[in-house]
Design a protein around this motif. Structure first.
Motif, PDB file in Angstrom:
ATOM      1  N   ILE A  56     -35.148  71.446 -53.102  1.00 52.73           N
ATOM      2  CA  ILE A  56     -35.607  71.154 -54.460  1.00 52.73           C
ATOM      3  C   ILE A  56     -37.033  70.623 -54.442  1.00 52.73           C
ATOM      4  O   ILE A  56     -37.902  71.064 -55.191  1.00 52.73           O
ATOM      5  CB  ILE A  56     -34.673  70.124 -55.137  1.00 52.73           C
ATOM      6  CG1 ILE A  56     -33.300  70.742 -55.399  1.00 52.73           C
ATOM      7  CG2 ILE A  56     -35.287  69.614 -56.445  1.00 52.73           C
ATOM      8  CD1 ILE A  56     -32.244  69.721 -55.792  1.00 52.73           C
ATOM      9  N   LEU A  57     -37.284  69.664 -53.549  1.00 48.58           N
ATOM     10  CA  LEU A  57     -38.587  69.000 -53.487  1.00 48.58           C
ATOM     11  C   LEU A  57     -39.677  69.945 -52.996  1.00 48.58           C
ATOM     12  O   LEU A  57     -40.762  70.009 -53.576  1.00 48.58           O
ATOM     13  CB  LEU A  57     -38.495  67.785 -52.557  1.00 48.58           C
ATOM     14  CG  LEU A  57     -39.756  66.938 -52.391  1.00 48.58           C
ATOM     15  CD1 LEU A  57     -40.195  66.356 -53.730  1.00 48.58           C
ATOM     16  CD2 LEU A  57     -39.517  65.820 -51.380  1.00 48.58           C
ATOM     17  N   GLU A  58     -39.400  70.694 -51.937  1.00 44.88           N
ATOM     18  CA  GLU A  58     -40.450  71.485 -51.290  1.00 44.88           C
ATOM     19  C   GLU A  58     -40.687  72.841 -51.943  1.00 44.88           C
ATOM     20  O   GLU A  58     -41.745  73.438 -51.748  1.00 44.88           O
ATOM     21  CB  GLU A  58     -40.116  71.638 -49.807  1.00 44.88           C
ATOM     22  CG  GLU A  58     -40.147  70.291 -49.089  1.00 44.88           C
ATOM     23  CD  GLU A  58     -39.620  70.370 -47.656  1.00 44.88           C
ATOM     24  OE1 GLU A  58     -39.784  71.421 -47.022  1.00 44.88           O
ATOM     25  OE2 GLU A  58     -39.038  69.370 -47.197  1.00 44.88           O
ATOM     26  N   SER A  59     -39.729  73.336 -52.710  1.00 39.95           N
ATOM     27  CA  SER A  59     -39.922  74.628 -53.376  1.00 39.95           C
ATOM     28  C   SER A  59     -40.115  74.478 -54.881  1.00 39.95           C
ATOM     29  O   SER A  59     -40.177  75.474 -55.589  1.00 39.95           O
ATOM     30  CB  SER A  59     -38.704  75.532 -53.131  1.00 39.95           C
ATOM     31  OG  SER A  59     -37.594  75.099 -53.902  1.00 39.95           O
ATOM     32  N   ASN A  60     -40.178  73.210 -55.347  1.00 39.79           N
ATOM     33  CA  ASN A  60     -40.262  72.948 -56.792  1.00 39.79           C
ATOM     34  C   ASN A  60     -39.092  73.620 -57.499  1.00 39.79           C
ATOM     35  O   ASN A  60     -39.255  74.356 -58.466  1.00 39.79           O
ATOM     36  CB  ASN A  60     -41.599  73.433 -57.366  1.00 39.79           C
ATOM     37  CG  ASN A  60     -41.792  73.028 -58.813  1.00 39.79           C
ATOM     38  OD1 ASN A  60     -41.201  72.066 -59.289  1.00 39.79           O
ATOM     39  ND2 ASN A  60     -42.615  73.779 -59.541  1.00 39.79           N
ATOM     40  N   SER A  61     -37.901  73.362 -56.964  1.00 38.55           N
ATOM     41  CA  SER A  61     -36.656  73.932 -57.508  1.00 38.55           C
ATOM     42  C   SER A  61     -36.705  75.454 -57.567  1.00 38.55           C
ATOM     43  O   SER A  61     -36.212  76.082 -58.517  1.00 38.55           O
ATOM     44  CB  SER A  61     -36.361  73.364 -58.909  1.00 38.55           C
ATOM     45  OG  SER A  61     -36.124  71.975 -58.840  1.00 38.55           O
ATOM     46  N   GLY A  62     -37.305  76.049 -56.528  1.00 40.18           N
ATOM     47  CA  GLY A  62     -37.339  77.510 -56.443  1.00 40.18           C
ATOM     48  C   GLY A  62     -38.427  78.170 -57.258  1.00 40.18           C
ATOM     49  O   GLY A  62     -38.488  79.401 -57.326  1.00 40.18           O
ATOM     50  N   LYS A  63     -39.317  77.384 -57.864  1.00 41.46           N
ATOM     51  CA  LYS A  63     -40.361  77.956 -58.709  1.00 41.46           C
ATOM     52  C   LYS A  63     -41.726  78.002 -58.029  1.00 41.46           C
ATOM     53  O   LYS A  63     -42.697  78.509 -58.605  1.00 41.46           O
ATOM     54  CB  LYS A  63     -40.460  77.173 -60.021  1.00 41.46           C
ATOM     55  CG  LYS A  63     -39.184  77.233 -60.864  1.00 41.46           C
ATOM     56  CD  LYS A  63     -39.376  76.663 -62.252  1.00 41.46           C
ATOM     57  CE  LYS A  63     -39.538  75.156 -62.247  1.00 41.46           C
ATOM     58  NZ  LYS A  63     -38.287  74.450 -61.905  1.00 41.46           N
ATOM     59  N   ARG A  93     -44.722  79.100 -55.277  1.00 39.32           N
ATOM     60  CA  ARG A  93     -45.186  80.434 -54.852  1.00 39.32           C
ATOM     61  C   ARG A  93     -44.494  80.915 -53.586  1.00 39.32           C
ATOM     62  O   ARG A  93     -44.068  82.067 -53.492  1.00 39.32           O
ATOM     63  CB  ARG A  93     -46.704  80.415 -54.626  1.00 39.32           C
ATOM     64  CG  ARG A  93     -47.226  81.785 -54.158  1.00 39.32           C
ATOM     65  CD  ARG A  93     -48.725  81.822 -53.966  1.00 39.32           C
ATOM     66  NE  ARG A  93     -49.109  83.132 -53.449  1.00 39.32           N
ATOM     67  CZ  ARG A  93     -49.658  83.347 -52.257  1.00 39.32           C
ATOM     68  NH1 ARG A  93     -49.872  82.329 -51.438  1.00 39.32           N
ATOM     69  NH2 ARG A  93     -49.972  84.567 -51.869  1.00 39.32           N
ATOM     70  N   LEU A  94     -44.368  80.026 -52.587  1.00 37.28           N
ATOM     71  CA  LEU A  94     -43.744  80.443 -51.329  1.00 37.28           C
ATOM     72  C   LEU A  94     -42.288  80.854 -51.550  1.00 37.28           C
ATOM     73  O   LEU A  94     -41.797  81.784 -50.907  1.00 37.28           O
ATOM     74  CB  LEU A  94     -43.826  79.313 -50.297  1.00 37.28           C
ATOM     75  CG  LEU A  94     -45.206  79.014 -49.719  1.00 37.28           C
ATOM     76  CD1 LEU A  94     -45.142  77.830 -48.767  1.00 37.28           C
ATOM     77  CD2 LEU A  94     -45.780  80.228 -49.001  1.00 37.28           C
ATOM     78  N   ALA A  95     -41.609  80.164 -52.449  1.00 38.50           N
ATOM     79  CA  ALA A  95     -40.207  80.503 -52.729  1.00 38.50           C
ATOM     80  C   ALA A  95     -40.113  81.836 -53.463  1.00 38.50           C
ATOM     81  O   ALA A  95     -39.313  82.703 -53.114  1.00 38.50           O
ATOM     82  CB  ALA A  95     -39.548  79.398 -53.553  1.00 38.50           C
ATOM     83  N   VAL A  96     -40.945  82.012 -54.481  1.00 40.35           N
ATOM     84  CA  VAL A  96     -40.877  83.215 -55.313  1.00 40.35           C
ATOM     85  C   VAL A  96     -41.339  84.456 -54.563  1.00 40.35           C
ATOM     86  O   VAL A  96     -40.712  85.506 -54.631  1.00 40.35           O
ATOM     87  CB  VAL A  96     -41.714  83.022 -56.597  1.00 40.35           C
ATOM     88  CG1 VAL A  96     -41.779  84.309 -57.401  1.00 40.35           C
ATOM     89  CG2 VAL A  96     -41.123  81.908 -57.453  1.00 40.35           C
TER      90      VAL A  96
END
Length: 341
Positions: A97-104, A106-109
């Protein structure tokens, strides 16, 4: 005399042309130096440019819009990683949650990378992203679940994180602090951020689901009281009904002057879970104890296991008493928790 004048003019014209050519050559040489092409040792990977790009979770493209959606999508994956590698699901989810901004983020998307793991010796697809330095290399995955697996391997295969695995799986606070001590993050508030997320969204309940009967709550008991973490949608009235106590007693036990609550707030609950009636007509309120109810109304996040522990009974006893064939429950469902007199 005319011949001499013509000769002088001709010589002057030729000298002028020679100077211009020299200048032109000099400019051409300078341009060649400034336009050198530098070839990357690792070519850029096309990270995709389409708008509203979706990430992949278990083979399905999804677009995550909230933290609650993120938890719903990844809690099962985090729990499976806990079973296989011993990392608390609550910690993994909070880090995601913290490192991907809750999946939002850039690296996550664009790369299905939820933990910001850099390339290092990675031989798979890559994405370049500004982080501590410009255009750093990060791992790119075909599916977000592989990012979770890589996170597990990252922690289990590096000796500096060995102290983590000596901690109890229920001790999410210890895990959060030891991650910082081991150098996982440079942010001094990193442990507090993880702990805040775990307590706000009650992520430790997913640890409890994995551990079952061996789960031991950490810092969830104070003297004669247990601790309840306020969830979204909770009110003082709904919590009082959930634990069969009055609003006035709940306020008195927690030294509250109003019924205002905030998500993640800790409330002390009487372990005896007796229904009480507050008498407020007198200057000093007195409390009268009443026989405990025979029934329990299922609240949000409750399981047969948590309810059975609350009433000092086994899951099988609870199922038998209510004629249940499985563990499925619905919010608001009435369960008999004590036999008829």
């Amino acid at each position: 005399m005319k011949k001499i004048v013509v000769f002088c003019l001709l010589a002057s014209f030729m000298f002028s042309c020679g100077s211009k050519k020299a200048v032109t050559k000099k400019k051409s040489s300078s341009r060649t130096k400034t336009e050198q092409v530098v070839i990357r040792k690792e070519p850029r990977v096309n990270s995709g440019s389409k708008e509203n790009q979706e990430e992949v979770v278990n083979g399905v493209e999804v677009k995550i819009t909230s933290t609650d959606e993120y938890i719903a999508l990844f809690r099962g994956i985090a729990q499976e990683e806990m079973r296989l590698y011993g990392i608390p699901a609550s910690i993994t989810l909070a880090q995601g949650i913290l490192e991907s901004n809750s999946g939002k983020g850039r690296l996550a998307v664009e790369a299905n990378n939820h933990f910001g793991i850099k390339c290092h010796d990675w031989t798979g697809d890559k994405i370049y992203h500004d982080d501590d330095a410009s255009q750093e290399c990060f791992r790119k995955y075909n599916d977000s679940k592989y990012s979770y697996r890589d996170h597990s391997l990252f922690l289990t295969q590096r000796s500096r994180y060995a102290a983590l695995f000596k901690l109890k799986k229920e001790d999410y606070k210890g895990w959060a602090r030891e991650l910082r001590n081991a150098g996982y993050a440079t942010d001094r508030k990193y442990p507090e951020k993880l702990i805040s997320l775990i307590e706000r969204y009650r992520l430790n309940k997913y640890d409890e689901e994995v551990l079952g009967d061996v789960y031991v709550k950490y810092e969830d008991e104070i003297g004669d009281f247990s601790i309840y973490y306020v969830e979204r949608g909770d009110t003082m009235y709904s919590i009082s009904k959930k634990f069969n106590i009055s609003v006035e007693e709940l306020k008195a036990v927690n030294n509250l002057s109003t019924t205002s609550l905030s998500v993640g707030q800790k409330l002390k609950i009487d372990k005896n879970l007796k229904e009480t009636v507050a008498v407020t007509s007198k200057p000093k309120a007195s409390v009268q104890t009443v026989t405990p109810n025979r029934y329990h109304i299922v609240g949000k996040g409750e399981t047969l296991y948590s309810i059975s522990k609350r009433y000092d009974m086994t899951v099988s006893e609870l199922q038998k008493m209510n004629g249940l064939k499985d563990n499925a429950l619905n919010i608001g469902q009435q369960l008999q928790v004590r036999p008829a007199n």
